[in-house]
Design a protein around this motif. Structure first.
Motif, short mmCIF file in Angstrom:
data_model
loop_
_atom_site.label_atom_id
_atom_site.label_comp_id
_atom_site.label_asym_id
_atom_site.label_seq_id
_atom_site.Cartn_x
_atom_site.Cartn_y
_atom_site.Cartn_z
N LYS A 1 0.84 -1.20 0.00
CA LYS A 1 0.00 0.00 0.00
C LYS A 1 0.87 1.25 0.00
O LYS A 1 0.57 2.23 -0.69
N LYS B 1 2.42 1.74 -3.52
CA LYS B 1 1.44 2.28 -4.48
C LYS B 1 1.17 3.76 -4.21
O LYS B 1 1.10 4.56 -5.14
N LEU B 2 1.02 4.11 -2.95
CA LEU B 2 0.79 5.51 -2.59
C LEU B 2 2.00 6.36 -2.94
O LEU B 2 1.87 7.47 -3.47
N GLN B 3 3.18 5.84 -2.66
CA GLN B 3 4.42 6.55 -2.99
C GLN B 3 4.50 6.82 -4.49
O GLN B 3 4.85 7.92 -4.92
N LEU C 1 2.05 7.07 -6.61
CA LEU C 1 1.06 8.10 -6.94
C LEU C 1 1.55 9.49 -6.52
O LEU C 1 1.49 10.44 -7.30
N CYS C 2 2.05 9.59 -5.30
CA CYS C 2 2.42 10.90 -4.75
C CYS C 2 3.64 11.51 -5.43
O CYS C 2 3.72 12.74 -5.53
N GLU D 1 -7.80 2.23 4.39
CA GLU D 1 -6.94 2.78 3.34
C GLU D 1 -5.75 3.54 3.93
O GLU D 1 -5.91 4.38 4.81
N VAL E 1 -3.51 6.42 3.58
CA VAL E 1 -3.62 7.68 2.84
C VAL E 1 -2.38 8.57 3.00
O VAL E 1 -2.28 9.61 2.34
N ALA E 2 -1.45 8.15 3.86
CA ALA E 2 -0.22 8.94 4.05
C ALA E 2 0.80 8.06 4.75
O ALA E 2 0.45 7.06 5.40
N HIS F 1 -1.76 11.27 0.22
CA HIS F 1 -2.59 11.08 -0.98
C HIS F 1 -3.05 12.45 -1.48
O HIS F 1 -3.46 13.30 -0.69
N ARG G 1 -5.71 13.64 -2.69
CA ARG G 1 -7.04 14.11 -2.26
C ARG G 1 -7.07 14.50 -0.78
O ARG G 1 -8.00 15.15 -0.32
N GLN H 1 -4.36 16.10 0.70
CA GLN H 1 -3.38 17.17 0.93
C GLN H 1 -4.06 18.47 1.30
O GLN H 1 -5.22 18.70 0.98
#
Length: 167
Positions: free
Chosen positions: A17, A20-22, A24-25, A65, A67-68, A88, A90, A92
């Motif tokens: 997770k 994937k977030l990394q 995206l960010c 989820e 999210v950070a 994430h 959305r 921020q």
């Protein structure tokens, strides 16, 4: 009724997770500097799993989820190095990055061995630099990497003001 964001230590089940977030960010950072080969976009899952065992990795969750996230280690000389603070897109601009920064400082500062906190950002990443300055960090070094990127190292002493009002 909305859910609240909780911050906790990451575990191995969070590694994918976080990756994937990394990914995206860091798209916006790669675009800002015109370089999609930056380490956060090429880091492996195994590398993140290794970081879970060698340092402190925190995640912020909204329900299930992630999210950070933020990571940190403390060097033998007492320098706490904070890196890969990601939120994430959305989520921020709602204070979550600051909450995570405070949480990792608290975690890395446990035990009294930490003397100062240090992190870095690219010179064009103004939102990141603004967040760090707001939390008491000051630029202590710049390193010209290439024509597109200069790294700015920021630091603050343990016990320094955790929040500096914006001017």
């Amino acid at each position: 009724m909305g859910m609240s964001v909780t911050i906790s230590e990451a575990d191995e089940q969070d590694a994918e997770k976080i990756l994937k977030l990394q990914y995206l960010c860091y798209q916006s950072e790669a675009e800002l500097y015109g370089d999609y080969s930056i380490e956060p976009l090429t880091q492996s899952l195994d590398s993140i799993k290794a970081e879970l065992t060698t340092g402190s990795v925190l995640v912020a969750r909204l329900g299930d989820e992630v999210v950070a996230s933020v990571r940190g280690t403390v060097d033998p000389d007492g320098t706490a190095r904070i890196n890969k603070l990601i939120v994430h897109p959305r989520m921020q601009r709602h204070g979550l990055g600051g909450r995570l920064l405070d949480a990792i400082e608290g975690r890395l500062g446990e035990g009294g061995a930490t003397k100062c906190f240090q992190l870095f950002s690219g010179h064009r990443s103004e939102q990141n630099l603004q967040l760090y300055r707001k939390h008491g960090y000051a630029a202590v070094k710049t390193q010209h990497v290439n024509d597109r990127l200069t790294l700015v190292t920021l630091a603050k002493e343990v016990g320094a003001s955790a929040y500096v009002a914006s001017a």
